[in-house]
Design an enzyme around this catalytic site. Sequence first.
Site, mmCIF file in Angstrom:
data_model
loop_
_atom_site.group_PDB
_atom_site.id
_atom_site.type_symbol
_atom_site.label_atom_id
_atom_site.label_comp_id
_atom_site.label_asym_id
_atom_site.label_seq_id
_atom_site.Cartn_x
_atom_site.Cartn_y
_atom_site.Cartn_z
ATOM 1 N N LYS A 176 0.995 -1.108 -0.100
ATOM 2 C CA LYS A 176 -0.066 -0.031 0.493
ATOM 3 C C LYS A 176 0.948 1.337 0.189
ATOM 4 C CE LYS A 176 -4.091 2.306 0.588
ATOM 5 N NZ LYS A 176 -3.389 2.705 -0.925
ATOM 6 N N GLN A 198 6.876 3.965 4.277
ATOM 7 C CA GLN A 198 6.272 3.620 3.815
ATOM 8 C C GLN A 198 6.199 2.647 4.885
ATOM 9 O OE1 GLN A 198 3.732 5.536 2.296
ATOM 10 N NE2 GLN A 198 2.373 4.663 2.716
ATOM 11 N N LYS A 252 5.638 2.967 8.577
ATOM 12 C CA LYS A 252 3.814 4.436 8.575
ATOM 13 C C LYS A 252 3.290 3.588 8.944
ATOM 14 C CE LYS A 252 4.139 7.855 5.789
ATOM 15 N NZ LYS A 252 3.937 8.575 4.257
ATOM 16 N N LYS A 303 5.762 2.084 -3.242
ATOM 17 C CA LYS A 303 5.402 2.948 -3.411
ATOM 18 C C LYS A 303 5.813 3.122 -5.026
ATOM 19 C CE LYS A 303 4.285 7.646 -1.907
ATOM 20 N NZ LYS A 303 3.785 7.824 -1.363
ATOM 21 N N GLY A 343 -2.985 8.596 -4.605
ATOM 22 C CA GLY A 343 -1.847 9.818 -4.803
ATOM 23 C C GLY A 343 -1.033 9.979 -3.728
ATOM 24 N N ASP A 344 -0.452 10.955 -4.129
ATOM 25 C CA ASP A 344 1.168 11.642 -3.865
ATOM 26 C C ASP A 344 1.200 12.922 -5.199
ATOM 27 O OD1 ASP A 344 3.226 10.982 -1.870
ATOM 28 O OD2 ASP A 344 4.155 11.666 -2.900
ATOM 29 N N ASN A 380 -2.379 19.296 -1.678
ATOM 30 C CA ASN A 380 -3.483 18.740 -0.532
ATOM 31 C C ASN A 380 -2.906 18.507 0.639
ATOM 32 O OD1 ASN A 380 -4.183 15.381 0.333
ATOM 33 N ND2 ASN A 380 -5.642 15.887 -0.398
ATOM 34 N N SER A 406 -6.818 6.135 3.963
ATOM 35 C CA SER A 406 -6.681 4.928 2.651
ATOM 36 C C SER A 406 -7.174 3.599 3.170
ATOM 37 C CB SER A 406 -5.998 4.821 1.965
ATOM 38 O OG SER A 406 -5.484 5.834 1.113
HETATM 39 P P1 NDP Z 1 0.685 17.531 -3.952
HETATM 40 O O1 NDP Z 1 0.910 18.008 -5.844
HETATM 41 O O2 NDP Z 1 -0.650 17.965 -3.892
HETATM 42 O O3 NDP Z 1 1.493 19.172 -3.788
HETATM 43 C C1 NDP Z 1 2.478 19.350 -3.951
HETATM 44 C C2 NDP Z 1 3.504 20.520 -3.538
HETATM 45 O O4 NDP Z 1 4.573 20.690 -2.909
HETATM 46 C C3 NDP Z 1 3.166 21.306 -4.636
HETATM 47 O O5 NDP Z 1 3.151 23.028 -3.553
HETATM 48 C C4 NDP Z 1 4.639 21.746 -5.378
HETATM 49 O O6 NDP Z 1 4.769 22.710 -5.681
HETATM 50 C C5 NDP Z 1 5.590 21.369 -3.766
HETATM 51 N N1 NDP Z 1 6.699 20.418 -4.329
HETATM 52 C C6 NDP Z 1 6.038 19.329 -4.771
HETATM 53 N N2 NDP Z 1 7.977 19.150 -5.323
HETATM 54 C C7 NDP Z 1 8.011 19.851 -4.462
HETATM 55 C C8 NDP Z 1 9.768 20.689 -5.286
HETATM 56 N N3 NDP Z 1 10.574 19.334 -5.584
HETATM 57 N N4 NDP Z 1 10.508 21.721 -4.701
HETATM 58 C C9 NDP Z 1 9.475 22.115 -3.798
HETATM 59 N N5 NDP Z 1 8.436 22.252 -4.094
HETATM 60 C C10 NDP Z 1 7.445 21.367 -4.441
HETATM 61 O O7 NDP Z 1 1.291 16.796 -3.065
HETATM 62 P P2 NDP Z 1 0.892 16.856 -1.715
HETATM 63 O O8 NDP Z 1 -0.336 18.088 -1.261
HETATM 64 O O9 NDP Z 1 -0.099 15.154 -1.759
HETATM 65 O O10 NDP Z 1 2.482 16.232 -1.801
HETATM 66 C C11 NDP Z 1 3.152 16.816 -0.387
HETATM 67 C C12 NDP Z 1 3.909 15.824 0.671
HETATM 68 O O11 NDP Z 1 3.192 15.671 1.178
HETATM 69 C C13 NDP Z 1 4.794 15.057 -0.131
HETATM 70 O O12 NDP Z 1 5.798 15.092 0.521
HETATM 71 C C14 NDP Z 1 4.039 13.666 0.118
HETATM 72 O O13 NDP Z 1 5.009 12.189 -0.044
HETATM 73 C C15 NDP Z 1 3.399 13.293 1.267
HETATM 74 N N6 NDP Z 1 2.747 12.528 1.669
HETATM 75 C C16 NDP Z 1 1.220 12.960 0.881
HETATM 76 C C17 NDP Z 1 0.353 11.914 1.264
HETATM 77 C C18 NDP Z 1 -1.549 12.447 0.528
HETATM 78 O O14 NDP Z 1 -2.241 11.278 0.985
HETATM 79 N N7 NDP Z 1 -1.394 13.164 -0.497
HETATM 80 C C19 NDP Z 1 0.035 11.285 2.253
HETATM 81 C C20 NDP Z 1 1.242 11.809 2.806
HETATM 82 C C21 NDP Z 1 2.736 11.976 2.802
HETATM 83 P P3 NDP Z 1 5.134 22.436 -6.817
HETATM 84 O O15 NDP Z 1 3.759 22.459 -8.112
HETATM 85 O O16 NDP Z 1 5.831 24.198 -7.807
HETATM 86 O O17 NDP Z 1 6.146 21.454 -7.635
HETATM 87 O O1 2IT Z 2 2.946 8.774 1.315
HETATM 88 C C1 2IT Z 2 1.739 8.222 1.675
HETATM 89 O O2 2IT Z 2 1.079 7.727 2.512
HETATM 90 C C2 2IT Z 2 1.135 8.290 0.815
HETATM 91 N N1 2IT Z 2 0.984 9.411 -0.049
HETATM 92 C C3 2IT Z 2 -0.467 7.747 0.597
HETATM 93 C C4 2IT Z 2 -0.542 6.449 0.893
HETATM 94 C C5 2IT Z 2 -2.403 6.320 0.573
HETATM 95 O O3 2IT Z 2 -2.570 4.583 -0.253
HETATM 96 O O4 2IT Z 2 -3.188 6.737 0.932
#
Ligand code: NDP
Ligand code: 2IT
Length: 445
Positions: free
Chosen positions: A90, A111, A114, A126, A165-166, A241, A377
């Site tokens: 997952k 992961q 976590k 992943k 998603g991520d 997100n 999830s």
């Molecule tokens: P999104 O794609 O929704 O948003 C990512 C954000 O981070 C954007 O604002 C993006 O800006 C910025 N970003 C990404 N890469 C870079 C970079 N190399 N340098 C500067 N800014 C950057 O992703 P999420 O919000 O889903 O994910 C954000 C973080 O949270 C990640 O580390 C992800 O692994 C983690 N995460 C996400 C989960 C989820 O459920 N979605 C769960 C747990 C952890 P830009 O558009 O300019 O790239």
């Molecule tokens: O980093 C993370 O935990 C995620 N991007 C969410 C993974 C998931 O299966 O919901």
Amino acid sequence: MDARLEAVYEEALKRNPTQPEFQQAVREVMESLEPLLLSRRDYQDSAILERIIEPERQIMFRVAWQDDDNKVRVNRGYRIQFNSTLGPYKGGLRFHPSVTLSVIKFLGFEQIFKNALTGQGIGGGKGGSDFDPHGKSDDEVMRFCQAFMMELSRHIGADVDVPAGDIGVGAREIGYLFGQYKRIANRNEAGVLTGKAVGWGGSLGRTEATGYGLVMFANNMLAERGDSVEGKTAIVSGSGNVATYAIEKLHQLGGKAVSISDSGGSVYDPDGIDVDLLKLIKEVRRGRVAEYAAVRPNAEFRAGQKVWEIPADLALPCATQNEVDANDVRAMHHHGIELVAEGANMPLTPGAIEVAENSKMLFAPGKAANAGGVATSALEMQQNASLQAWPADVVEEKLEGIMEDIHSTCLTTAEELDAPGNYMVGANAAGFMKVADAMIQQGVV
Ligand code: NDP
Ligand code: 2IT
């Protein structure tokens, strides 16, 4: 580290050269678990460490697709099926130009622990691609997702491996991926992906879960000191997100977030981030944070700048790995930050974590603090398996309970290992032991 552990790490370096992020994640876990690993003879005899750092399966594939000008484009796809001890693999899919094998492996490795911490039956995995969704039309994103799923489909399934998603993968991408999976598999297997739209198998509350869970976790940490997030100011990085819903929950609980960022720069908004405006710009228009600053009266866009020197009480990095270095944490300390909780995966460099610990700041690692997303999830998988759809308040209540459990597990485990209050030791050790004990029970595989 002890010589026996150094030897295992050296072997991992040799086997995985040019994978800096993966090496960093492995080193962090090994260093924080040194006393535990040395005290457990059964772990050593079963080569748990050597096995847990080696993915069960690594899949890399070509993704060829055609852009709107009919030009053929080639990207690389990945799915790392890291550990299936506790359940089906997952973990999310990341679409971003910075994606490499190393990045996906570090994410898959984190992961495992976590997912174990959530208390649900899910293994660790992943995937993703170096595809860059920025500036692509909806049609291009759809064609890419379909080409990506053409290969991925043969490796996943509701009881096998369940992506979500991520970065760069949200509701739109999950929709295209699910549609293509259904076409290939010729069955409606709702539990094969999570983060689906609520109209066809998605869970209410999954979109909000990571950010909401992060702030709930921070609130639990402050509650240990008889405090809360109410009345606190926070600096937040990212604008996707996780950042958006962290800010929303913080505001619901009486706090105030004053920053957002993306790869172009950051925004300081002393009036507090307007979440509706942020959603309109990012989710509806797929715009940039500079556009937010342009229409918000007192907000200032700071091209190319990070947010970490803005004075506040709390810091919530929610963008990407290694976005906070040692100097950033020194600046935070200087400006009064008392708590850092990782919304992103591995946003703090090893040096940054060291400064946070030495400065006696409260620090929550992503494995614990951002686990609310994957935990929800797993709630989506439960609903799909039982053909149910739970109301939003039921899901949020479960999320709140899960974050509380993870928080207390971290503290109890840290205490047992003579590292009271150290959330990183607590999270790494509790997650590791859960998987390691189950691996021993399941034999040498
Ligand atoms: P999104 O794609 O929704 O948003 C990512 C954000 O981070 C954007 O604002 C993006 O800006 C910025 N970003 C990404 N890469 C870079 C970079 N190399 N340098 C500067 N800014 C950057 O992703 P999420 O919000 O889903 O994910 C954000 C973080 O949270 C990640 O580390 C992800 O692994 C983690 N995460 C996400 C989960 C989820 O459920 N979605 C769960 C747990 C952890 P830009 O558009 O300019 O790239
Ligand atoms: O980093 C993370 O935990 C995620 N991007 C969410 C993974 C998931 O299966 O919901």
